[in-house]
Design a protein around this motif. Structure first.
Motif, PDB file in Angstrom:
ATOM      1  N   MET A 163       0.858  -1.180   0.000  1.00  0.00           N
ATOM      2  CA  MET A 163       0.000   0.000   0.000  1.00  0.00           C
ATOM      3  C   MET A 163       0.896   1.232   0.000  1.00  0.00           C
ATOM      4  SD  MET A 163      -2.979   1.405  -0.012  1.00  0.00           S
ATOM      5  CE  MET A 163      -4.189   0.119   0.296  1.00  0.00           C
ATOM      6  N   ASP A 165       1.632   4.727   0.583  1.00  0.00           N
ATOM      7  CA  ASP A 165       1.012   5.771   1.398  1.00  0.00           C
ATOM      8  C   ASP A 165       1.948   6.970   1.434  1.00  0.00           C
ATOM      9  OD1 ASP A 165      -0.084   7.388   3.300  1.00  0.00           O
ATOM     10  OD2 ASP A 165      -0.341   5.832   4.822  1.00  0.00           O
ATOM     11  N   HIS A 167       1.483   9.866   2.602  1.00  0.00           N
ATOM     12  CA  HIS A 167       1.431  10.729   3.780  1.00  0.00           C
ATOM     13  C   HIS A 167       2.198  10.122   4.956  1.00  0.00           C
ATOM     14  CE1 HIS A 167      -1.627  12.650   1.470  1.00  0.00           C
ATOM     15  NE2 HIS A 167      -2.356  11.567   1.457  1.00  0.00           N
ATOM     16  N   LYS A 168       2.035   8.804   5.111  1.00  0.00           N
ATOM     17  CA  LYS A 168       2.601   8.206   6.310  1.00  0.00           C
ATOM     18  C   LYS A 168       3.194   6.828   6.018  1.00  0.00           C
ATOM     19  CE  LYS A 168       1.627   7.154  11.041  1.00  0.00           C
ATOM     20  NZ  LYS A 168       2.499   5.989  10.919  1.00  0.00           N
ATOM     21  N   GLU A 171       8.352   4.235   6.371  1.00  0.00           N
ATOM     22  CA  GLU A 171       9.108   2.999   6.598  1.00  0.00           C
ATOM     23  C   GLU A 171       8.945   2.012   5.447  1.00  0.00           C
ATOM     24  OE1 GLU A 171       9.086   1.373  10.466  1.00  0.00           O
ATOM     25  OE2 GLU A 171       8.561   3.263  11.403  1.00  0.00           O
ATOM     26  N   LYS A 172       7.753   2.040   4.830  1.00  0.00           N
ATOM     27  CA  LYS A 172       7.490   1.084   3.754  1.00  0.00           C
ATOM     28  C   LYS A 172       8.109   1.502   2.427  1.00  0.00           C
ATOM     29  CE  LYS A 172       5.011  -2.205   5.342  1.00  0.00           C
ATOM     30  NZ  LYS A 172       3.688  -1.881   5.892  1.00  0.00           N
TER      31      LYS A 172
ATOM     32  N   SER B 243      -0.354  -4.535   4.572  1.00  0.00           N
ATOM     33  CA  SER B 243       0.556  -3.427   4.285  1.00  0.00           C
ATOM     34  C   SER B 243      -0.066  -2.107   4.739  1.00  0.00           C
ATOM     35  CB  SER B 243       0.848  -3.401   2.778  1.00  0.00           C
ATOM     36  OG  SER B 243       1.484  -2.229   2.405  1.00  0.00           O
ATOM     37  N   ALA B 244      -1.361  -1.954   4.503  1.00  0.00           N
ATOM     38  CA  ALA B 244      -2.054  -0.718   4.901  1.00  0.00           C
ATOM     39  C   ALA B 244      -2.064  -0.574   6.424  1.00  0.00           C
ATOM     40  CB  ALA B 244      -3.477  -0.721   4.361  1.00  0.00           C
ATOM     41  N   THR B 246      -0.029  -1.956   8.586  1.00  0.00           N
ATOM     42  CA  THR B 246       1.316  -1.751   9.134  1.00  0.00           C
ATOM     43  C   THR B 246       1.872  -0.363   8.763  1.00  0.00           C
ATOM     44  OG1 THR B 246       2.221  -2.984   7.267  1.00  0.00           O
ATOM     45  CG2 THR B 246       1.942  -4.176   9.323  1.00  0.00           C
ATOM     46  N   ASN B 247       1.334   0.258   7.710  1.00  0.00           N
ATOM     47  CA  ASN B 247       1.668   1.667   7.440  1.00  0.00           C
ATOM     48  C   ASN B 247       1.148   2.542   8.554  1.00  0.00           C
ATOM     49  OD1 ASN B 247       2.997   1.642   5.042  1.00  0.00           O
ATOM     50  ND2 ASN B 247       1.290   2.345   3.798  1.00  0.00           N
ATOM     51  N   LEU B 248      -0.095   2.265   8.931  1.00  0.00           N
ATOM     52  CA  LEU B 248      -0.755   3.105   9.931  1.00  0.00           C
ATOM     53  C   LEU B 248      -0.214   2.830  11.329  1.00  0.00           C
ATOM     54  CD1 LEU B 248      -4.395   2.814   8.527  1.00  0.00           C
ATOM     55  CD2 LEU B 248      -2.974   4.858   8.499  1.00  0.00           C
ATOM     56  N   PRO B 250       3.071   1.329  12.527  1.00  0.00           N
ATOM     57  CA  PRO B 250       4.376   0.767  12.113  1.00  0.00           C
ATOM     58  C   PRO B 250       4.957  -0.270  13.073  1.00  0.00           C
ATOM     59  CG  PRO B 250       4.362   3.156  11.893  1.00  0.00           C
ATOM     60  CD  PRO B 250       3.119   2.795  12.623  1.00  0.00           C
ATOM     61  N   ARG B 334      -3.474  12.440  13.227  1.00  0.00           N
ATOM     62  CA  ARG B 334      -2.372  12.368  12.270  1.00  0.00           C
ATOM     63  C   ARG B 334      -2.553  11.220  11.258  1.00  0.00           C
ATOM     64  NH1 ARG B 334       3.141  14.235  12.844  1.00  0.00           N
ATOM     65  NH2 ARG B 334       2.269  16.215  13.306  1.00  0.00           N
ATOM     66  N   LEU B 335      -3.356  10.230  11.637  1.00  0.00           N
ATOM     67  CA  LEU B 335      -3.542   9.079  10.741  1.00  0.00           C
ATOM     68  C   LEU B 335      -4.698   9.282   9.755  1.00  0.00           C
ATOM     69  CD1 LEU B 335      -3.202   5.978  13.113  1.00  0.00           C
ATOM     70  CD2 LEU B 335      -1.452   7.152  11.816  1.00  0.00           C
ATOM     71  N   SER B 338      -4.101   9.622   5.879  1.00  0.00           N
ATOM     72  CA  SER B 338      -3.703   8.327   5.304  1.00  0.00           C
ATOM     73  C   SER B 338      -4.893   7.376   5.270  1.00  0.00           C
ATOM     74  CB  SER B 338      -2.606   7.682   6.140  1.00  0.00           C
ATOM     75  OG  SER B 338      -1.405   8.340   5.925  1.00  0.00           O
TER      76      SER B 338
END
Lengths: 205, 430
Positions: A163, A165, A167-168, A171-172, B243-244, B246-248, B250, B334-335, B338
């Motif tokens: 995914m 992203d 904005h945030k 790390e990915k 993946s989504a 773990t983005n949000l 970490p 902040r999330l 995203s």
């Protein structure tokens, strides 16, 4: 022998405000590229996690002043943003002359300039499509699907079940964006970077 | 997939008129007690009424939790209309209305059974030179329904019908009707809610469920078995979902839905049900020395997993409209940018309508995505969007206050009680 009178040293700081993680990674790479070409000055990158409007820039500068032991002079303040935000009707484009005037008057800023990523920083990434495809381990003949740069980059990452992203996703996405050829991107975006490089005193042929 | 573009509802609780054009993501923004939940409930009610059997419809027409007791609305019929597209060529408008059941004791004149009063289906070829709607079904006086029987016919054939029956449902039995596909498509429009308000422990609590005649004890409620199935059947989407998440968040490294059925008890052949499968969601966090159960994570983490999994499921199930109350619930500001972007990616053709109290969400939305709750002297639900001609002016005002459009509208909304002249100046009429 007379002692020299101690003078108060000011911190001369250069700041770049960026609007998201992807922008931060690319601008950071760009600065590293300048450094490899002889640029030596320190630059602070501040990620405002959203469009860096005047309010966010003022807040960022104030934080630097509050954290500094010495008086601060902002030798240069740079605002990097994607131009697509104005087309979406979410935010109106600020009166940049007014922003510049306010920052210079109220925040001890000497020079102000902008980096406009048209229409988004993802379009810059696509300037090195080959590098991005290699980083993602995708066939080099892959044609990114989508109307805009953002859609295309998202679609490429999606092919690897990642995914994207902007904005945030630091790390990915960093491990992939780090593999982009920034010299190639800089060459393609010379026009957009002209003012910025002028302000920093960078001259690369 | 067919798409839902507009919904209009009248005569439900304190809703006099509620009309909304649906974009991919649309929001209802209002202070408390302005009718956000009533608007969401009305939408669910309107679609459930179409799907339900006559007996349930009769009960719905007498549902006291839905009948308006507002002085200005009481006695008015429930009116429902949906606009959408069936395919790339065909737009439709389908609507119905019914009188609510009235049973005031001691006042016989006030007694009446609930009954369907009007119903219509109109379609048009949007690619034709002059797209014009053709009426295929028309019910104007209770049990009198006319419909078009053949492509060359007029809307004049009678359809015998009961007062609790919808012509749409009856005509779906006419397999050879030339617009049978349209009828089936409209009947099958799916609207689904995602619960973001419950205690997240409930989302993960063990629950006994029956599926295909088998009982299953589900740890992680319906999330764990669904994720387990998704991982088996569509690994790409599962990995994208992980993946989504773990983005949000970490700190999360892996998410594993697992089946844990280790009881191995012996049962007789004539036992009434099989031993239940048990599922759970196992997670590995960066700083921990072992995996743990997802339900041991924070409230926000559980809610994010629930929300995004349900969005994915809705898209895969072909749901046309997802309803979410207080999308921002338990999620850090902040999330939110995203999160909106990720939801948008997962939605595909599914549309999302959410309620919110948060300027932190509103600031990422454009004018057509923002429906603002306006104060009403009569206590009505009143959601409206900015007039298209006013958007650039309001953007300018917002910029002067160093705000995005959504932030400004959120701020304005709280002041409109005192500045009512701005309502007619800036907002569309209902």
């Amino acid at each position: 022998m007379t002692k020299k009178k101690a003078t108060i040293n000011s911190d001369h700081i250069k700041v770049i405000f960026v609007e998201g993680d992807a922008d931060e990674i690319i601008i950071d790479k760009l600065i590293s590229y300048y450094r490899s070409n002889g640029f030596k000055k320190q630059i602070k990158i501040i990620n405002t996690h959203g469009f860096p409007d005047e309010k966010k820039m003022r807040q960022g500068l104030t934080k630097i002043i509050m954290c500094s032991k010495n008086p601060v002079e902002f030798e240069a303040v740079v605002c990097e943003y994607d131009t697509d935000i104005f087309a979406k009707g979410i935010q109106q484009e600020p009166n940049w002359k007014k922003v510049e005037k306010n920052l210079k008057q109220n925040n001890n800023v000497t020079r102000f300039c902008r980096i406009q990523a048209k229409t988004s920083i993802e379009d810059w990434m696509l300037d090195d499509l080959e590098g991005l495809l290699k980083a993602l381990d995708l066939p080099l003949n892959t044609k990114p699907k989508g109307q805009y740069g953002q859609d295309k980059v998202k679609a490429l990452f999606r092919r690897k079940n990642i995914m994207y992203d902007r904005h945030k996703g630091r790390e990915k996405i960093k491990q992939y964006l780090d593999k982009l050829d920034i010299a190639k991107i800089r060459e393609a975006r010379k026009k957009e970077l002209k003012e910025f490089e002028g302000v920093l005193g960078i001259s690369i042929n | 997939m067919n798409a839902l573009n507009k919904i209009t509802i009248k005569g439900f609780r304190n809703i006099d008129v509620f009309s909304i054009d649906l974009t991919n993501i649309t929001s209802l923004l209002a202070p408390n007690n302005y009718g956000k939940s009533n608007a969401m409930a009305a939408i669910k009610f309107g679609f459930e009424f179409i799907k339900n059997q006559s007996k349930t419809r009769l009960r719905m027409m007498g549902d006291q939790s839905c009948i308006s007791i507002n002085k200005g609305i009481a006695g008015k019929p429930f009116v429902f209309e949906e606009e959408g597209s069936i395919d790339n060529n065909t737009d439709y408008i389908y609507g119905y209305s019914f009188d609510w059941k009235r049973n005031r004791k001691g006042d016989k004149e006030e007694e009446s059974e609930g009954q369907i009063v009007t119903e219509y289906l109109k379609v048009r070829n949007k690619n034709s030179e002059k797209p014009k709607y053709t009426t295929l079904i028309n019910r104007t006086a209770g049990n009198k329904v006319k419909y078009i029987p053949s492509p060359t016919g007029r809307c004049d054939k009678d359809l015998p019908i009961e007062s609790d029956e919808l012509a749409l449902n009856k005509l779906s039995n006419f397999d050879d009707l030339f617009y049978h596909d349209y009828v089936e498509t409209i009947k099958s429009v799916r609207v689904r809610g995602i619960d973001t308000l419950s205690d997240p422990e409930d989302l993960f609590a063990p629950r006994l469920m029956v599926k295909n005649g088998k009982q299953s004890l589900m740890l992680g409620a319906d999330l764990a078995p669904y994720l387990f199935e998704l991982k088996q059947k569509d690994r790409n989407v599962f990995e994208l979902l992980v993946s989504a998440i773990t983005n949000l968040i970490p700190a999360i490294e892996t998410i594993d839905p697992v089946v844990i059925n280790k009881l191995n008890l012996k049962i007789d052949e004539d036992a009434p049900f099989e031993l239940p499968d048990q599922y759970d969601i196992i997670v590995k966090e960066r700083y921990n020395n072992q995996q743990t159960r997802f339900q041991y994570l924070s409230t926000g983490s559980m809610k994010l997993l629930n929300l995004l999994t349900k969005v994915v499921k809705a898209q895969k199930d072909g749901v046309q409209l997802l309803l979410v109350e207080e999308l921002e619930n338990s999620i850090h500001p902040r999330l939110l940018q995203s999160l909106l972007s990720i939801i948008d990616d997962f939605l595909g053709d599914t549309k999302l309508l959410f309620t919110s109290h948060s300027p932190n969400l509103a600031k990422y939305l454009s004018a057509p995505q923002l429906y603002i709750g306006l104060p009403s002297e009569k206590g009505y639900v009143d959601f409206r969007t900015l007039k298209a001609t006013k958007v650039s002016r309001v953007l300018k005002i917002a910029a002067a206050g160093e705000m995005s459009l959504g932030e400004y509208l959120f701020d304005l909304m709280l002041d409109l009680e005192c500045e009512r002249d701005l309502i007619s100046e800036f907002f569309t009429k209902n």
